[in-house]
Design an enzyme around this catalytic site. Structure first.
Site, short mmCIF file in Angstrom:
data_model
loop_
_atom_site.label_atom_id
_atom_site.label_comp_id
_atom_site.label_asym_id
_atom_site.label_seq_id
_atom_site.Cartn_x
_atom_site.Cartn_y
_atom_site.Cartn_z
N LYS A 185 14.11 8.18 16.85
CA LYS A 185 13.39 9.22 16.13
C LYS A 185 13.38 10.48 16.98
CE LYS A 185 8.65 10.56 14.86
NZ LYS A 185 7.23 10.16 14.85
N GLU A 226 -4.76 16.00 14.53
CA GLU A 226 -4.41 14.90 15.42
C GLU A 226 -5.13 14.98 16.76
OE1 GLU A 226 -0.53 12.26 16.62
OE2 GLU A 226 -0.35 13.97 15.29
#
Length: 432
Positions: free
Chosen positions: A193, A238
């Protein structure tokens, strides 16, 4: 405003005098901030704002976080603190923002304000911070200002400034090409990723537009960390890491879907996200990365049993909460150093992903996706990942950032559309 650079070579070691005392109320917080140099850390209307600057700690390069942590620990050890409130954000605090990459041209900084206004759990306070004079008698009691009149009056509400944004160094077509190349490398087995970002660039003319912009972010995205530090402003969903009296927590986000037009459509999109193999795989990589980095510092670390869907005004995220107990006395900045950059903003494996995104993005992220937050004199603090954000430079240039996690089945056009969704909070906060 004059300030002391705690990192300047040959500078005398500063000693701070800190006094925190309760007041009846500090609301509204954002309208009391400095319009040109706002210092803000809020969620759901609670948190701290700072005014003025006593000193700053600056650092660069690979050891920027540990260098700042060491300088902060030394500074805090010399401080004289009288904290009559004892809540997170009281006593000696510094607001901080760190560059994403080791080789970034952006300076990482901790800023100690002269005045902190805070509120939490229905209680309000004011903290005064000053440099000791060197005369113990003159220093004794310095900063004790029990008069509530020290609280600045809130500024009148102004219209949100209108900033017109245009693509930065990577236009949309080039971003799609970068995504396609990333997928090719993932399919070739180079990495699992990589997170690729793009920029939008605009110009801010109004002198005090930042205060109105931050207010808009706080009103529209109350469940995020709304922050402003050294020109970096945003609303991040976050939590990178939070440390409070030996307890540690974090919130990992990875996997995104747009909100639906109606209730039924919205619910369907959330359910689709929660069962999406692509998004679940991307999320699992981010959680594994965070656990791997935090676990060595904890005596216990628990994760949500399954990812949950986090609802924001403009999109859905897959989220996992981590909670635990520190096992080695780490400060919040020690943990920031351990976990940054997470797979949610870099990729997996970390080293390969960082090199790949640097090559394919083609620009310096600056403080985008870096740690932003605050730390107190005991090392406790709250740190988010600088997302849904923009950097406002002294010349009025506004650079907004948004990125997406690219995995083997990512579709370039879909990833471009996702960045547009993620740009929305900051673009709309600037009147777009």
């Amino acid at each position: 405003m004059n300030h002391t650079d705690a990192t300047a070579p040959g500078a005398a070691e500063p000693r701070l005098v800190v006094r925190t005392f309760p007041v009846d109320e500090t609301e509204p917080l954002i309208p009391r901030t400095d319009p040109r140099n706002p210092l803000v850390w809020l969620r759901r209307g609670e948190g701290i704002v700072g005014l003025g600057e006593v000193l700053r700690i600056e650092s660069n390069g690979r050891t920027r976080v540990e260098d700042a942590a060491a300088a902060w620990t030394e500074l805090a050890s010399r401080a004289e603190v009288d904290d009559r409130v004892g809540l997170p954000g009281t006593g000696l605090v510094a607001f901080g923002a760190f560059a994403f990459a080791d080789d970034s041209a952006a300076t990482s900084t901790l800023i100690v304000p002269e005045l902190v206004l805070g509120r939490r759990d229905g209680r309000a306070w004011v903290t005064r911070i000053g440099l000791a004079t060197g005369d113990p008698e003159a220093t004794a009691g310095a900063g004790v200002v029990p008069d509530e009149a020290v609280i600045p009056e809130p500024a009148p509400k102004r219209k949100v400034p209108r900033v017109t944004f245009a693509p930065g160094s990577v236009p949309p077509a080039a971003y799609e090409s970068a995504v396609a190349e990333a997928v090719r490398r993932i399919d070739a087995g180079d990495l699992e990723k990589v997170v690729l970002a793009r920029q939008l660039v605009g110009r801010l003319d109004e002198e005090d537009g930042l205060r109105a912009t931050i207010s808009r972010l706080a009103e529209d995205y109350p469940d995020t960390w709304v922050f402003a530090v050294d020109g970096l402003i945003g609303a991040s969903p976050e939590t990178l890491v939070r440390v409070d009296h030996g307890q540690v927590s974090a919130r990992v986000l990875a996997g995104t879907a747009s909100r639906g037009a109606g209730e039924a459509s919205d619910r369907e999109r959330a359910l689709t996200l929660a069962s999406s193999p692509k998004d679940l795989a991307e999320h699992a990589l981010a959680v594994a990365s965070a656990v791997k980095r935090l676990a060595p510092h904890t005596a216990r670390l628990d994760a949500s049993p399954e990812p949950f869907t986090l609802q924001l005004p403009n999109l859905w995220h897959l989220a996992t909460d981590l909670k635990g107990t520190l096992g080695d006395g780490s400060s919040s900045l020690d943990l920031v150093r351990a976990v940054h950059p997470t797979a949610a903003v870099a990729g997996t494996p970390r080293r390969v992903a960082i090199a790949t995104l640097a090559e394919l993005e083609g620009f310096d992220r600056g403080r985008y996706a870096g740690p932003v937050g605050w730390i107190d004199g005991d090392g406790d603090g709250e740190w988010a990942i600088a997302l849904r954000c923009a950097q406002v430079d002294g010349d009025g240039t506004v650079t907004a950032y948004a990125g997406c996690g690219i995995v083997h089945d990512s579709v370039p056009a879909d990833e471009l559309a996702e960045t547009d969704m993620k740009f929305r909070p900051i673009v709309e906060a600037f009147g777009g």
